[in-house]
Design a protein around this motif. Sequence first.
Motif, short mmCIF file in Angstrom:
data_model
loop_
_atom_site.label_atom_id
_atom_site.label_comp_id
_atom_site.label_asym_id
_atom_site.label_seq_id
_atom_site.Cartn_x
_atom_site.Cartn_y
_atom_site.Cartn_z
N GLU A 189 -5.08 -1.77 6.60
CA GLU A 189 -5.01 -0.33 6.88
C GLU A 189 -4.44 -0.07 8.28
O GLU A 189 -3.61 0.83 8.45
N HIS A 222 2.39 1.84 -3.45
CA HIS A 222 1.40 2.43 -4.35
C HIS A 222 1.20 3.92 -4.04
O HIS A 222 1.12 4.74 -4.95
N LEU A 223 1.12 4.24 -2.77
CA LEU A 223 0.93 5.64 -2.36
C LEU A 223 2.07 6.51 -2.87
O LEU A 223 1.85 7.58 -3.44
N CYS A 237 -5.29 12.66 2.50
CA CYS A 237 -6.22 11.77 1.80
C CYS A 237 -7.38 11.34 2.69
O CYS A 237 -8.36 10.80 2.18
N ASP A 247 1.86 7.16 -6.46
CA ASP A 247 0.59 7.77 -6.85
C ASP A 247 -0.25 6.82 -7.71
O ASP A 247 -0.82 7.21 -8.72
N LEU A 281 4.83 10.73 4.38
CA LEU A 281 3.72 9.78 4.55
C LEU A 281 2.64 10.34 5.47
O LEU A 281 1.45 10.22 5.17
N ARG A 340 0.83 -1.21 0.00
CA ARG A 340 0.00 0.00 0.00
C ARG A 340 0.86 1.26 0.00
O ARG A 340 0.60 2.22 -0.72
N VAL A 341 1.94 1.26 0.80
CA VAL A 341 2.80 2.45 0.82
C VAL A 341 3.52 2.62 -0.51
O VAL A 341 3.69 3.73 -0.98
N GLU A 367 0.71 12.85 3.54
CA GLU A 367 -0.14 12.20 2.54
C GLU A 367 -1.36 11.56 3.19
O GLU A 367 -2.47 11.68 2.68
N VAL A 368 -1.15 10.88 4.31
CA VAL A 368 -2.27 10.22 4.99
C VAL A 368 -3.25 11.25 5.51
O VAL A 368 -4.46 11.08 5.40
#
Length: 159
Positions: free
Chosen positions: A115, A86-87, A158, A90, A151, A83-84, A154-155
Amino acid sequence: MKLIGGASEPLYIPSKEAGRPAEIHFRLDYVSSALHEISHWCIAGESRLKLEDYGYWYEPDHRTFELQKKFESVEIKPQAIERVFHLLLDLPFRVSADNLSLLDYSTVEFECQVEDQFERYVNKGFPLKAEVFCVYLLRFQGIHKALYDHLKEEVTNCC
């Protein structure tokens, strides 16, 4: 380590001789498959790096409910790392239950577990190889911030 696309199924093959790199094969040049297999490599310890497919148990599609839960229990950490990745690139991410035979099966619990693990990693740190790969991905994207600062930002943005 050598990353090889186009496989019909993902597979890790350890190095059997000095000077020859281990190989990670991923499906059909599909970036999510590559990132998923790299996430497994990032958390594999020295003993697992000597075993084909890291010595993990795997049963293909058509797992029972009980076997599906067992599969998910070993996939939480790699999918949180995936997941990270991919984050940072983008790219969209979705958990993979990897079982099309349970028609009415809900992945909500598994998604929450992935998650939760992702958030633990962001707050407490990723395994070293995952962290190094994440920093590489940041630089590849032209981002020159500290990994965890980026991170957390970003978290926050989002959610």
